[in-house]
Design a protein around this motif. Structure first.
Motif, PDB file in Angstrom:
ATOM      1  N   ASP A 294       0.829  -1.210   0.000  1.00  0.00           N
ATOM      2  CA  ASP A 294       0.000   0.000   0.000  1.00  0.00           C
ATOM      3  C   ASP A 294       0.862   1.258   0.000  1.00  0.00           C
ATOM      4  O   ASP A 294       0.529   2.244  -0.657  1.00  0.00           O
ATOM      5  CB  ASP A 294      -0.938   0.010   1.204  1.00  0.00           C
ATOM      6  CG  ASP A 294      -1.986  -1.099   1.144  1.00  0.00           C
ATOM      7  OD1 ASP A 294      -2.272  -1.600   0.030  1.00  0.00           O
ATOM      8  OD2 ASP A 294      -2.505  -1.472   2.218  1.00  0.00           O
ATOM      9  N   LEU A 295       1.967   1.215   0.729  1.00  0.00           N
ATOM     10  CA  LEU A 295       2.884   2.360   0.743  1.00  0.00           C
ATOM     11  C   LEU A 295       3.526   2.551  -0.630  1.00  0.00           C
ATOM     12  O   LEU A 295       3.638   3.677  -1.119  1.00  0.00           O
ATOM     13  CB  LEU A 295       3.964   2.175   1.803  1.00  0.00           C
ATOM     14  CG  LEU A 295       3.496   2.274   3.248  1.00  0.00           C
ATOM     15  CD1 LEU A 295       4.619   1.856   4.195  1.00  0.00           C
ATOM     16  CD2 LEU A 295       3.023   3.685   3.567  1.00  0.00           C
TER      17      LEU A 295
ATOM     18  N   ARG B 176       2.503  -5.721   8.277  1.00  0.00           N
ATOM     19  CA  ARG B 176       2.127  -4.314   8.354  1.00  0.00           C
ATOM     20  C   ARG B 176       3.304  -3.574   8.985  1.00  0.00           C
ATOM     21  O   ARG B 176       4.038  -4.137   9.781  1.00  0.00           O
ATOM     22  CB  ARG B 176       0.867  -4.123   9.189  1.00  0.00           C
ATOM     23  CG  ARG B 176      -0.362  -4.669   8.504  1.00  0.00           C
ATOM     24  CD  ARG B 176      -1.614  -4.239   9.253  1.00  0.00           C
ATOM     25  NE  ARG B 176      -2.792  -4.523   8.484  1.00  0.00           N
ATOM     26  CZ  ARG B 176      -3.333  -3.701   7.572  1.00  0.00           C
ATOM     27  NH1 ARG B 176      -2.784  -2.543   7.343  1.00  0.00           N
ATOM     28  NH2 ARG B 176      -4.417  -4.042   6.914  1.00  0.00           N
ATOM     29  N   LEU B 177       3.439  -2.343   8.599  1.00  0.00           N
ATOM     30  CA  LEU B 177       4.497  -1.497   9.139  1.00  0.00           C
ATOM     31  C   LEU B 177       3.870  -0.404   9.977  1.00  0.00           C
ATOM     32  O   LEU B 177       2.797   0.111   9.655  1.00  0.00           O
ATOM     33  CB  LEU B 177       5.299  -0.864   8.000  1.00  0.00           C
ATOM     34  CG  LEU B 177       5.962  -1.828   7.019  1.00  0.00           C
ATOM     35  CD1 LEU B 177       6.511  -1.056   5.829  1.00  0.00           C
ATOM     36  CD2 LEU B 177       7.052  -2.617   7.704  1.00  0.00           C
TER      37      LEU B 177
ATOM     38  N   ALA C  15       2.296   1.723  -3.498  1.00  0.00           N
ATOM     39  CA  ALA C  15       1.286   2.268  -4.402  1.00  0.00           C
ATOM     40  C   ALA C  15       1.031   3.743  -4.113  1.00  0.00           C
ATOM     41  O   ALA C  15       0.917   4.554  -5.040  1.00  0.00           O
ATOM     42  CB  ALA C  15      -0.017   1.472  -4.272  1.00  0.00           C
ATOM     43  N   PHE C  16       0.962   4.107  -2.842  1.00  0.00           N
ATOM     44  CA  PHE C  16       0.704   5.499  -2.469  1.00  0.00           C
ATOM     45  C   PHE C  16       1.789   6.426  -3.022  1.00  0.00           C
ATOM     46  O   PHE C  16       1.492   7.505  -3.537  1.00  0.00           O
ATOM     47  CB  PHE C  16       0.611   5.648  -0.947  1.00  0.00           C
ATOM     48  CG  PHE C  16       0.367   7.053  -0.489  1.00  0.00           C
ATOM     49  CD1 PHE C  16      -0.917   7.572  -0.494  1.00  0.00           C
ATOM     50  CD2 PHE C  16       1.410   7.856  -0.063  1.00  0.00           C
ATOM     51  CE1 PHE C  16      -1.149   8.883  -0.077  1.00  0.00           C
ATOM     52  CE2 PHE C  16       1.181   9.158   0.348  1.00  0.00           C
ATOM     53  CZ  PHE C  16      -0.094   9.668   0.347  1.00  0.00           C
ATOM     54  N   PHE C  17       3.060   5.996  -2.915  1.00  0.00           N
ATOM     55  CA  PHE C  17       4.171   6.839  -3.358  1.00  0.00           C
ATOM     56  C   PHE C  17       4.541   6.625  -4.821  1.00  0.00           C
ATOM     57  O   PHE C  17       5.387   7.338  -5.356  1.00  0.00           O
ATOM     58  CB  PHE C  17       5.403   6.607  -2.472  1.00  0.00           C
ATOM     59  CG  PHE C  17       5.263   7.224  -1.108  1.00  0.00           C
ATOM     60  CD1 PHE C  17       5.371   8.587  -0.930  1.00  0.00           C
ATOM     61  CD2 PHE C  17       5.002   6.441  -0.001  1.00  0.00           C
ATOM     62  CE1 PHE C  17       5.225   9.170   0.314  1.00  0.00           C
ATOM     63  CE2 PHE C  17       4.854   7.008   1.252  1.00  0.00           C
ATOM     64  CZ  PHE C  17       4.964   8.373   1.417  1.00  0.00           C
ATOM     65  N   GLY C  18       3.942   5.621  -5.457  1.00  0.00           N
ATOM     66  CA  GLY C  18       4.251   5.355  -6.855  1.00  0.00           C
ATOM     67  C   GLY C  18       5.667   4.859  -7.055  1.00  0.00           C
ATOM     68  O   GLY C  18       6.337   5.240  -8.015  1.00  0.00           O
ATOM     69  N   ILE C  19       6.136   4.018  -6.126  1.00  0.00           N
ATOM     70  CA  ILE C  19       7.488   3.466  -6.231  1.00  0.00           C
ATOM     71  C   ILE C  19       7.401   1.947  -6.274  1.00  0.00           C
ATOM     72  O   ILE C  19       6.398   1.354  -5.888  1.00  0.00           O
ATOM     73  CB  ILE C  19       8.394   3.913  -5.058  1.00  0.00           C
ATOM     74  CG1 ILE C  19       7.799   3.487  -3.711  1.00  0.00           C
ATOM     75  CG2 ILE C  19       8.622   5.418  -5.108  1.00  0.00           C
ATOM     76  CD1 ILE C  19       8.680   3.807  -2.513  1.00  0.00           C
ATOM     77  N   GLY C  20       8.473   1.318  -6.735  1.00  0.00           N
ATOM     78  CA  GLY C  20       8.512  -0.133  -6.809  1.00  0.00           C
ATOM     79  C   GLY C  20       8.742  -0.757  -5.446  1.00  0.00           C
ATOM     80  O   GLY C  20       9.267  -0.124  -4.524  1.00  0.00           O
ATOM     81  N   LYS C  21       8.353  -2.006  -5.344  1.00  0.00           N
ATOM     82  CA  LYS C  21       8.524  -2.718  -4.081  1.00  0.00           C
ATOM     83  C   LYS C  21       9.995  -2.843  -3.668  1.00  0.00           C
ATOM     84  O   LYS C  21      10.299  -2.723  -2.476  1.00  0.00           O
ATOM     85  CB  LYS C  21       7.843  -4.073  -4.140  1.00  0.00           C
ATOM     86  CG  LYS C  21       6.332  -3.947  -4.135  1.00  0.00           C
ATOM     87  CD  LYS C  21       5.652  -5.297  -4.207  1.00  0.00           C
ATOM     88  CE  LYS C  21       4.149  -5.103  -4.336  1.00  0.00           C
ATOM     89  NZ  LYS C  21       3.450  -6.369  -4.512  1.00  0.00           N
ATOM     90  N   PRO C  22      10.937  -3.067  -4.613  1.00  0.00           N
ATOM     91  CA  PRO C  22      12.350  -3.122  -4.190  1.00  0.00           C
ATOM     92  C   PRO C  22      12.840  -1.805  -3.577  1.00  0.00           C
ATOM     93  O   PRO C  22      13.567  -1.809  -2.587  1.00  0.00           O
ATOM     94  CB  PRO C  22      13.106  -3.442  -5.486  1.00  0.00           C
ATOM     95  CG  PRO C  22      12.096  -4.117  -6.357  1.00  0.00           C
ATOM     96  CD  PRO C  22      10.784  -3.456  -6.023  1.00  0.00           C
ATOM     97  N   THR C  23      12.419  -0.679  -4.152  1.00  0.00           N
ATOM     98  CA  THR C  23      12.802   0.629  -3.604  1.00  0.00           C
ATOM     99  C   THR C  23      12.217   0.802  -2.210  1.00  0.00           C
ATOM    100  O   THR C  23      12.912   1.212  -1.274  1.00  0.00           O
ATOM    101  CB  THR C  23      12.299   1.761  -4.534  1.00  0.00           C
ATOM    102  OG1 THR C  23      12.907   1.595  -5.813  1.00  0.00           O
ATOM    103  CG2 THR C  23      12.643   3.130  -3.972  1.00  0.00           C
ATOM    104  N   LEU C  24      10.948   0.466  -2.066  1.00  0.00           N
ATOM    105  CA  LEU C  24      10.307   0.571  -0.763  1.00  0.00           C
ATOM    106  C   LEU C  24      10.990  -0.343   0.237  1.00  0.00           C
ATOM    107  O   LEU C  24      11.249   0.045   1.376  1.00  0.00           O
ATOM    108  CB  LEU C  24       8.817   0.232  -0.852  1.00  0.00           C
ATOM    109  CG  LEU C  24       8.130   0.323   0.502  1.00  0.00           C
ATOM    110  CD1 LEU C  24       7.772   1.758   0.811  1.00  0.00           C
ATOM    111  CD2 LEU C  24       6.940  -0.573   0.582  1.00  0.00           C
ATOM    112  N   SER C  25      11.312  -1.539  -0.180  1.00  0.00           N
ATOM    113  CA  SER C  25      11.954  -2.510   0.712  1.00  0.00           C
ATOM    114  C   SER C  25      13.278  -1.975   1.250  1.00  0.00           C
ATOM    115  O   SER C  25      13.566  -2.116   2.445  1.00  0.00           O
ATOM    116  CB  SER C  25      12.163  -3.827  -0.032  1.00  0.00           C
ATOM    117  OG  SER C  25      12.752  -4.769   0.807  1.00  0.00           O
ATOM    118  N   ARG C  26      14.067  -1.342   0.406  1.00  0.00           N
ATOM    119  CA  ARG C  26      15.349  -0.758   0.850  1.00  0.00           C
ATOM    120  C   ARG C  26      15.107   0.343   1.876  1.00  0.00           C
ATOM    121  O   ARG C  26      15.815   0.432   2.887  1.00  0.00           O
ATOM    122  CB  ARG C  26      16.132  -0.207  -0.344  1.00  0.00           C
ATOM    123  CG  ARG C  26      16.829  -1.267  -1.182  1.00  0.00           C
ATOM    124  CD  ARG C  26      17.774  -0.658  -2.205  1.00  0.00           C
ATOM    125  NE  ARG C  26      17.104   0.233  -3.145  1.00  0.00           N
ATOM    126  CZ  ARG C  26      16.497  -0.159  -4.268  1.00  0.00           C
ATOM    127  NH1 ARG C  26      16.451  -1.431  -4.574  1.00  0.00           N
ATOM    128  NH2 ARG C  26      15.939   0.720  -5.065  1.00  0.00           N
TER     129      ARG C  26
END
Length: 142
Positions: free
Chosen positions: A56-57, A94-95, A59-70
């Motif tokens: 969900d995060l 959940r975070l 999607a909200f920020f329009g970034i890929g999951k690998p970027t979010l994961s880092r």
């Protein structure tokens, strides 16, 4: 459309965005010297929603999951974010901000707000309300 007015608006928005990025960098560094503005934005979002799934995060920020994961990994390593099991899906997490994250973000947001108030102290309440209304309108159309 009025081309001159649109050009003026575009120039002023570009200046505002550059200054906003600089303020975000400065604010992120007050939370932790290694914190990037993008990760700070994740913290602010978590503070606003309480908790969220990583997808969900992203999607909200329009970034890929690998970027979010880092970014999440960095936030976890700094003790600013915690993972919990998602009660609706045993495979998901959940975070949420940790107590330390909440403390640091609240302090950073308060300091940022005080700087803004100091810079706008000669603005009338009507001017601030009008600007907030127009910016909200612009945000909804973007």
């Amino acid at each position: 459309m009025h081309p001159e007015a649109a050009d003026h608006l575009e120039r002023e928005l570009a200046v505002l965005l550059r200054r906003s990025r600089a303020i975000s960098r400065e604010t992120a560094r007050t939370v932790h010297p290694e914190l990037e503005p993008e990760a700070y934005s994740l913290l602010v979002r978590l503070g606003d929603v309480g908790e969220a799934r990583p997808s969900d995060l992203a999607a909200f920020f329009g970034i890929g999951k690998p970027t979010l994961s880092r970014q999440v990994q960095l936030l976890e390593n700094l003790g600013l974010v915690e993972r919990t099991a998602d009660p609706t899906d045993g495979r998901a997490v959940r975070l949420r901000m940790s107590a330390l994250g909440t403390e640091k973000v609240d302090a950073a947001r308060t300091a940022r707000r005080e700087r803004l108030y100091a810079r706008l102290q000669d603005w009338s309440e009507e001017d601030m309300t009008q600007l907030a209304t127009l910016v909200a309108r612009l945000n909804s159309q973007l």
